[in-house]
Design a protein around this motif. Structure first.
Motif, PDB file in Angstrom:
ATOM      1  N   LEU A 102      20.618  30.658  -2.569  1.00 28.88           N
ATOM      2  CA  LEU A 102      21.537  31.739  -2.209  1.00 28.88           C
ATOM      3  C   LEU A 102      22.442  31.326  -1.053  1.00 28.88           C
ATOM      4  O   LEU A 102      23.641  31.664  -1.042  1.00 28.88           O
ATOM      5  CB  LEU A 102      20.746  32.989  -1.836  1.00 28.88           C
ATOM      6  CG  LEU A 102      20.119  33.759  -3.005  1.00 28.88           C
ATOM      7  CD1 LEU A 102      19.199  34.861  -2.485  1.00 28.88           C
ATOM      8  CD2 LEU A 102      21.201  34.364  -3.895  1.00 28.88           C
ATOM      9  N   ALA A 103      21.902  30.580  -0.091  1.00 32.74           N
ATOM     10  CA  ALA A 103      22.731  30.115   1.022  1.00 32.74           C
ATOM     11  C   ALA A 103      23.806  29.146   0.536  1.00 32.74           C
ATOM     12  O   ALA A 103      24.962  29.211   0.972  1.00 32.74           O
ATOM     13  CB  ALA A 103      21.846  29.457   2.072  1.00 32.74           C
ATOM     14  N   SER A 124      22.762  35.811  -8.630  1.00 31.00           N
ATOM     15  CA  SER A 124      22.393  36.107  -7.246  1.00 31.00           C
ATOM     16  C   SER A 124      21.411  37.268  -7.180  1.00 31.00           C
ATOM     17  O   SER A 124      20.472  37.263  -6.372  1.00 31.00           O
ATOM     18  CB  SER A 124      23.644  36.427  -6.428  1.00 31.00           C
ATOM     19  OG  SER A 124      24.501  35.303  -6.343  1.00 31.00           O
ATOM     20  N   ARG A 144      25.066  29.023  -2.485  1.00 32.39           N
ATOM     21  CA  ARG A 144      26.044  29.771  -3.283  1.00 32.39           C
ATOM     22  C   ARG A 144      27.007  30.534  -2.388  1.00 32.39           C
ATOM     23  O   ARG A 144      28.211  30.579  -2.651  1.00 32.39           O
ATOM     24  CB  ARG A 144      25.313  30.728  -4.222  1.00 32.39           C
ATOM     25  CG  ARG A 144      26.219  31.594  -5.076  1.00 32.39           C
ATOM     26  CD  ARG A 144      25.444  32.292  -6.171  1.00 32.39           C
ATOM     27  NE  ARG A 144      24.926  31.344  -7.137  1.00 32.39           N
ATOM     28  CZ  ARG A 144      24.287  31.697  -8.258  1.00 32.39           C
ATOM     29  NH1 ARG A 144      24.075  32.978  -8.512  1.00 32.39           N
ATOM     30  NH2 ARG A 144      23.843  30.781  -9.099  1.00 32.39           N
ATOM     31  N   ALA A 145      26.504  31.118  -1.318  1.00 32.47           N
ATOM     32  CA  ALA A 145      27.375  31.839  -0.387  1.00 32.47           C
ATOM     33  C   ALA A 145      28.334  30.888   0.309  1.00 32.47           C
ATOM     34  O   ALA A 145      29.501  31.219   0.552  1.00 32.47           O
ATOM     35  CB  ALA A 145      26.528  32.587   0.643  1.00 32.47           C
ATOM     36  N   SER A 146      27.876  29.669   0.614  1.00 31.26           N
ATOM     37  CA  SER A 146      28.742  28.690   1.268  1.00 31.26           C
ATOM     38  C   SER A 146      29.862  28.233   0.336  1.00 31.26           C
ATOM     39  O   SER A 146      31.006  28.057   0.759  1.00 31.26           O
ATOM     40  CB  SER A 146      27.908  27.493   1.728  1.00 31.26           C
ATOM     41  OG  SER A 146      28.723  26.518   2.333  1.00 31.26           O
ATOM     42  N   LYS A 172      17.741  37.138  -5.498  1.00 33.07           N
ATOM     43  CA  LYS A 172      17.368  38.093  -4.452  1.00 33.07           C
ATOM     44  C   LYS A 172      16.087  38.831  -4.841  1.00 33.07           C
ATOM     45  O   LYS A 172      15.254  39.139  -3.980  1.00 33.07           O
ATOM     46  CB  LYS A 172      18.503  39.076  -4.216  1.00 33.07           C
ATOM     47  CG  LYS A 172      19.704  38.479  -3.495  1.00 33.07           C
ATOM     48  CD  LYS A 172      20.787  39.510  -3.270  1.00 33.07           C
ATOM     49  CE  LYS A 172      21.981  38.907  -2.546  1.00 33.07           C
ATOM     50  NZ  LYS A 172      23.066  39.906  -2.331  1.00 33.07           N
ATOM     51  N   ALA A 184      31.110  29.999  -2.111  1.00 35.93           N
ATOM     52  CA  ALA A 184      32.010  31.125  -2.338  1.00 35.93           C
ATOM     53  C   ALA A 184      32.951  31.335  -1.169  1.00 35.93           C
ATOM     54  O   ALA A 184      34.038  31.889  -1.337  1.00 35.93           O
ATOM     55  CB  ALA A 184      31.203  32.403  -2.580  1.00 35.93           C
ATOM     56  N   ARG A 185      32.567  30.892   0.028  1.00 31.73           N
ATOM     57  CA  ARG A 185      33.416  31.037   1.206  1.00 31.73           C
ATOM     58  C   ARG A 185      33.467  29.704   1.946  1.00 31.73           C
ATOM     59  O   ARG A 185      32.856  29.517   2.979  1.00 31.73           O
ATOM     60  CB  ARG A 185      32.869  32.133   2.130  1.00 31.73           C
ATOM     61  CG  ARG A 185      33.751  32.404   3.346  1.00 31.73           C
ATOM     62  CD  ARG A 185      33.226  33.605   4.131  1.00 31.73           C
ATOM     63  NE  ARG A 185      31.823  33.480   4.470  1.00 31.73           N
ATOM     64  CZ  ARG A 185      31.379  32.817   5.547  1.00 31.73           C
ATOM     65  NH1 ARG A 185      32.206  32.204   6.337  1.00 31.73           N
ATOM     66  NH2 ARG A 185      30.087  32.761   5.803  1.00 31.73           N
ATOM     67  N   SER A 206      17.196  42.917   5.088  1.00 37.84           N
ATOM     68  CA  SER A 206      18.018  42.449   3.973  1.00 37.84           C
ATOM     69  C   SER A 206      17.589  43.107   2.664  1.00 37.84           C
ATOM     70  O   SER A 206      18.423  43.451   1.828  1.00 37.84           O
ATOM     71  CB  SER A 206      17.931  40.925   3.863  1.00 37.84           C
ATOM     72  OG  SER A 206      18.434  40.298   5.022  1.00 37.84           O
TER      73      SER A 206
END
Length: 267
Positions: A126-127, A49, A129-131, A53, A133-134, A222
């Motif tokens: 990244l979006a 990540s 991966r974040a989805s 970024k 993870a949660r 960000s």
């Protein structure tokens, strides 16, 4: 009288002894070692990540520099048509005669195209991966900068900006959809492209530029957060103001020419 020997006790003892006797074990051959689990180091920097970024930050910085230079070039239209055409011609002939015309401009276009693709790839990955993870949404919505209006427009705003870039190239660069065509001067194409009867083009341009401003403001914020620069309240407030000012200046600089052309200030 013959005495009988009871063997039941001895048999039970033997059975119990056999049951409790240690069972000989044999050392099993070691299993072949499987592949080591994938770690961020083994996947490379782009697999993390933090690496993605960094890609977003670097490509975003390149695109911001391009926007600033492009805005300054557009503002030359307020000096004169000759100044604007001279600027457009300079972009095509920079480096000449040492290099053929459009060499440096083509290289810049390729770099910008790659930056756009890498920026989009990093954002989407990244979006996702974040989805993952949660997978379960929060029961209560939390108010934060990340959940503000800018975040909700990032995904669809990015699509609109991409569509606008394609239209803008067909209109102003190639002249395919421009009333004056590709043989007209850049100044004539610019003025013809934002005439009152083409008000919908101007509206599309304004919407796209506002989305660019929101995208830029959120992206800068960000980046500041990722660098750990927003921990102190005073610094955080200054960075928020700076991101908003830079975004507003760029938006106003880009929309000034289309609006002035539409209302007849620039002819």
């Amino acid at each position: 009288m013959t005495a009988t020997v009871d063997h039941s006790v001895d048999s039970a003892s033997v059975d119990r002894g056999s049951a409790t006797a240690p069972v000989p074990t044999h050392n099993a051959p070691p299993k072949p070692a499987g592949p080591a689990p994938r770690t961020p180091a083994r996947r490379g920097l782009l697999g993390t990540s933090a690496g993605r970024k960094a890609v977003m930050a670097v490509t975003g910085a390149v695109l911001v520099l391009f926007l600033i230079a492009h805005m300054l070039g557009n503002l030359k239209i307020f000096i004169s048509g000759e100044s604007f055409n001279h600027y457009a011609e300079w972009l095509r002939t920079v480096g000449s005669p040492a290099l053929p015309n459009r060499t440096l401009l083509t290289i810049a276009e390729i770099v910008l195209g790659l930056c756009v693709l890498l920026h989009m790839w990093a954002a989407v990955s990244l979006a996702r991966r974040a989805s993952k993870a949660r997978p379960v949404k929060y029961a209560a919505k939390r108010k934060s900068q990340a959940n503000g209006y800018a975040t909700h427009t990032m995904r669809y705003g990015g699509v609109i900006i991409l569509l606008f870039v394609i239209w803008h190239l067909l209109d102003m660069t190639f002249g395919t959809v421009n009333p004056k065509g590709g043989d007209a001067t850049p100044y004539d194409r610019m003025v013809a492209g934002f005439q009152p009867e083409r008000w919908w083009v101007t509206v599309f341009y304004l919407v796209a530029m506002v989305l660019v401003g929101l995208h830029l403001r959120h992206g800068m914020w960000s980046a500041f957060q990722s660098l750990g620069l927003t921990r102190r309240p005073r610094v955080r407030s200054a960075l928020q103001t700076g991101a908003a000012v830079v975004s507003a200046v760029l938006v106003l600089g880009f929309v000034a020419a289309p609006i002035c052309i539409m209302i007849g200030v620039v002819k």
